[in-house]
Enzyme design. Structure first.
Site: not given
Length: 473
Positions: A81, A156, A180
């Site tokens: 990420k 996210s 997330s």
């Protein structure tokens, strides 16, 4: 009796065997994944690490050619990420502010994977600074759902979930503050773990809300989650919240005999935002567990509005504090104006997204004089109550089960029109974040999966129950 059920196969072990037996070269494996990532139409890629990844792959092939042993994770391609530092790579947080920022060092969790020989191949699209539950708040364009590109991927860590779901990466490393990792895992049909807070070092993960930020793996099997979790767990002198944790052994996962009772939050299921099919499927899953002789208990928790409000008040306060360092002076995209104060104002106004600004302004508001006693301190007290409630629950039950989300993934564009609805999609995830508990999304039981939670530091129990759930549903 030992279970004869075949669990979802470990991709890590399968690829390891292929590499060792020379059925595939590491360079070919990495190149295949890079080609898929280049062609993908889901918007999950911020940057490919092609040159770097292929160099590492060549070194693995050279070891195998010499007849040397390779570790289980050696040569396995994974995604990162884009909020994790990886020295020499762009780490943008999907933001205008850091779109030209290159990491000066590597995050502890990523370093442990590098030390084990795993190969990072992509920096993955995410909500800017982790702010969002739909992965649309990003300068690289919305990430689209792996199963239906008209729907959001969830946030996210949406890019991380999609890359695992589409087999572009074998596993990915995401960050989970209020759901997330777990929510996009549910939206895309993969496993996603938020470990006990402090089990994995946060050093090198861009801070959103430091008291709930967790590093978490996403993968396609419980076994792969276990392998990655073991590799990246442990005390780190660079993160004072970390603790020593013992390795989780594969053989112990087959033995869930100590789990006699599970609880669920009856009142949360009665919320107006609850999708009736998710509720019905979840209740049906509980009935199947009862049929296996497991006791199911209804628990009464705080209501969804209180949970979501408490989480967002604290998260916004912490992000306002954490992001105050971004003013264009030391790093980031600086915009010069007539004087220093104006430069700060313009730099922050132009470089933060609307959602990030909403959270920074909200955070500064709840921390300001006249509001902090009424709002912020009250939220801290509710957080303490949540922790105490969980201690009580786990004296009665071994596991708490819940849906991952109250609703189905929204269409791309819808969440941007209604931020409040986006916040409410976190109703089932934020409570466990505030309690700092280990929680795993299992892609079974409802359209967006089921969440398994245990008491603090009981990550092994969560994985054990995930195996039991696979056998049951």
């Amino acid at each position: 009796m030992q279970s004869q059920i075949k669990h979802t196969q470990s991709q890590i072990k399968h690829i390891h065997q292929q590499l060792v037996s020379k059925h595939i070269s590491c360079v070919d494996l990495v190149q295949q994944k890079l080609d898929l990532l280049k062609q993908n139409s889901n918007g999950s890629v911020n940057a490919l690490l092609d040159t770097y990844a292929l160099e590492l792959a060549q070194a693995v092939d050279a070891k195998i050619a010499k007849g040397e042993n390779i570790g289980l994770l050696e040569g396995i391609p994974f995604g990162v990420k884009d909020v994790f530092m990886l020295q020499g790579t762009y780490t943008t947080a999907s933001s205008d502010f850091l779109k030209q920022y290159k990491s000066a060092y590597t995050a502890s969790a990523i370093q442990k994977l590098l030390d084990a020989g795993a190969i990072p191949i992509v920096k993955e699209n995410c909500d800017s600074f982790g702010h969002g539950s739909s992965n649309e708040n990003t300068i690289f364009g919305a990430v689209k759902n792996a199963q239906d590109e008209t729907l959001v991927a969830g946030g996210s860590s949406g890019g991380s979930a999609v890359n695992v779901a589409k087999d572009y990466t074998v596993f990915s490393i995401g960050g989970d503050t209020g759901g997330s990792v777990r929510q996009p895992a549910g939206y895309n049909g993969v496993y996603g773990l938020k470990p006990t807070y402090g089990r994995i070092s946060r050093y090198g993960l861009m801070a959103y809300a430091s008291s709930t930020d967790c590093v978490g793996p996403l993968a396609k099997s419980v076994e792969d989650i276990r392998i990655v979790l073991n590799t990246i767990s442990g005390k780190d002198i660079k993160d004072q919240t970390t603790y020593d944790s013992s390795q989780i052994d594969e053989t112990t996962l087959e033995n869930a005999s100590g789990i006699k009772a599970v609880g669920y939050f009856k009142n949360l299921l009665e919320n107006d935002a609850m999708d009736p099919t998710i509720k019905a499927d979840f209740m049906d899953s509980l009935e199947k567990l009862k049929a296996k002789g497991i006791q199911v208990k209804a628990l009464d928790f705080l209501d969804a509005d209180t949970l979501v409000s408490t989480y967002y008040i604290l998260a916004m306060a912490e992000t306002a504090s954490n992001l105050s360092r971004l003013d264009g002076t030391n790093y980031g995209n600086r915009i010069n104006a007539e004087n220093l104060i104006e430069s700060y104002a313009v730099t922050r106004s132009e470089n933060f997204s609307e959602e990030s600004k909403r959270r920074i302004v909200g955070g500064n508001q709840v921390l300001s004089q006249g509001f902090s006693d009424e709002i912020y301190l009250k939220s801290l007290a509710i957080r303490d109550k949540i922790s105490a409630d969980f201690e009580g629950f786990f004296q009665d039950v071994d596991i708490v089960l819940s849906p991952v989300t109250p609703g189905l993934p929204p269409k791309v564009g819808d969440s941007l029109k209604d931020p409040l609805a986006m916040y409410l999609s976190d109703a089932f995830t934020v409570g466990f974040s505030l309690g700092q508990l280990p929680t795993l999304t299992v892609p079974k039981g409802t359209a967006t999966g089921i969440q398994i939670t245990a008491a603090k530091t009981e990550d092994e129990r969560v994985l054990q129950f995930a195996h039991l759930l696979e056998e049951t549903l």
